[in-house]
Design a protein around this motif. Structure first.
Motif, PDB file in Angstrom:
ATOM      1  N   ALA A 185       0.833  -1.206   0.000  1.00 59.28           N
ATOM      2  CA  ALA A 185       0.000   0.000   0.000  1.00 59.28           C
ATOM      3  C   ALA A 185       0.867   1.255   0.000  1.00 59.28           C
ATOM      4  O   ALA A 185       0.549   2.232  -0.688  1.00 59.28           O
ATOM      5  N   SER A 186       1.963   1.218   0.737  1.00 57.99           N
ATOM      6  CA  SER A 186       2.865   2.362   0.799  1.00 57.99           C
ATOM      7  C   SER A 186       3.536   2.613  -0.554  1.00 57.99           C
ATOM      8  O   SER A 186       3.637   3.757  -1.003  1.00 57.99           O
ATOM      9  N   VAL A 187       3.980   1.553  -1.196  1.00 59.42           N
ATOM     10  CA  VAL A 187       4.609   1.684  -2.513  1.00 59.42           C
ATOM     11  C   VAL A 187       3.597   2.182  -3.534  1.00 59.42           C
ATOM     12  O   VAL A 187       3.902   3.061  -4.358  1.00 59.42           O
ATOM     13  N   LYS A 188       2.389   1.673  -3.473  1.00 63.26           N
ATOM     14  CA  LYS A 188       1.337   2.107  -4.404  1.00 63.26           C
ATOM     15  C   LYS A 188       1.041   3.595  -4.222  1.00 63.26           C
ATOM     16  O   LYS A 188       0.926   4.328  -5.203  1.00 63.26           O
ATOM     17  N   ALA A 189       0.942   4.049  -2.977  1.00 61.91           N
ATOM     18  CA  ALA A 189       0.689   5.458  -2.712  1.00 61.91           C
ATOM     19  C   ALA A 189       1.835   6.329  -3.223  1.00 61.91           C
ATOM     20  O   ALA A 189       1.610   7.398  -3.794  1.00 61.91           O
ATOM     21  N   ALA A 190       3.056   5.866  -3.043  1.00 60.54           N
ATOM     22  CA  ALA A 190       4.222   6.618  -3.524  1.00 60.54           C
ATOM     23  C   ALA A 190       4.228   6.696  -5.048  1.00 60.54           C
ATOM     24  O   ALA A 190       4.560   7.748  -5.616  1.00 60.54           O
ATOM     25  N   MET A 191       3.853   5.625  -5.703  1.00 57.77           N
ATOM     26  CA  MET A 191       3.802   5.619  -7.173  1.00 57.77           C
ATOM     27  C   MET A 191       2.714   6.565  -7.684  1.00 57.77           C
ATOM     28  O   MET A 191       2.916   7.271  -8.677  1.00 57.77           O
ATOM     29  N   GLU A 192       1.574   6.588  -7.011  1.00 56.12           N
ATOM     30  CA  GLU A 192       0.496   7.501  -7.402  1.00 56.12           C
ATOM     31  C   GLU A 192       0.904   8.956  -7.195  1.00 56.12           C
ATOM     32  O   GLU A 192       0.613   9.819  -8.021  1.00 56.12           O
TER      33      GLU A 192
END
Length: 71
Positions: A23-30
């Motif tokens: 979830a953290s990586v996904k948020a950073a990518m967004e």
């Protein structure tokens, strides 16, 4: 009477840690995608268009950072 609501889910164990990391990586990518999109759009404007918006070309990176939620 007071009510408290929370959307956060408590993850425990390896699966929880992994889910939190994903979830953290996904948020950073967004966030990065938003930064890049805003940066590209502002860089493609002419100096006259930027002046109409009250923006100097040297402010573009800061505006893109702010738009993406970076401090």
């Amino acid at each position: 009477m007071a009510y408290v609501s929370s959307d956060r889910v408590l993850h425990t164990g390896f699966a929880g840690v992994f889910a939190t990391a994903v979830a953290s990586v996904k948020a950073a990518m967004e966030r990065r995608a938003e930064f890049t999109r805003t940066l590209r759009e502002l860089e493609n404007l002419t100096d006259r268009d930027l002046a109409d918006l009250g923006v100097h070309r040297s402010q573009i990176v800061d505006i893109a950072r702010q738009s993406a939620g970076y401090k």
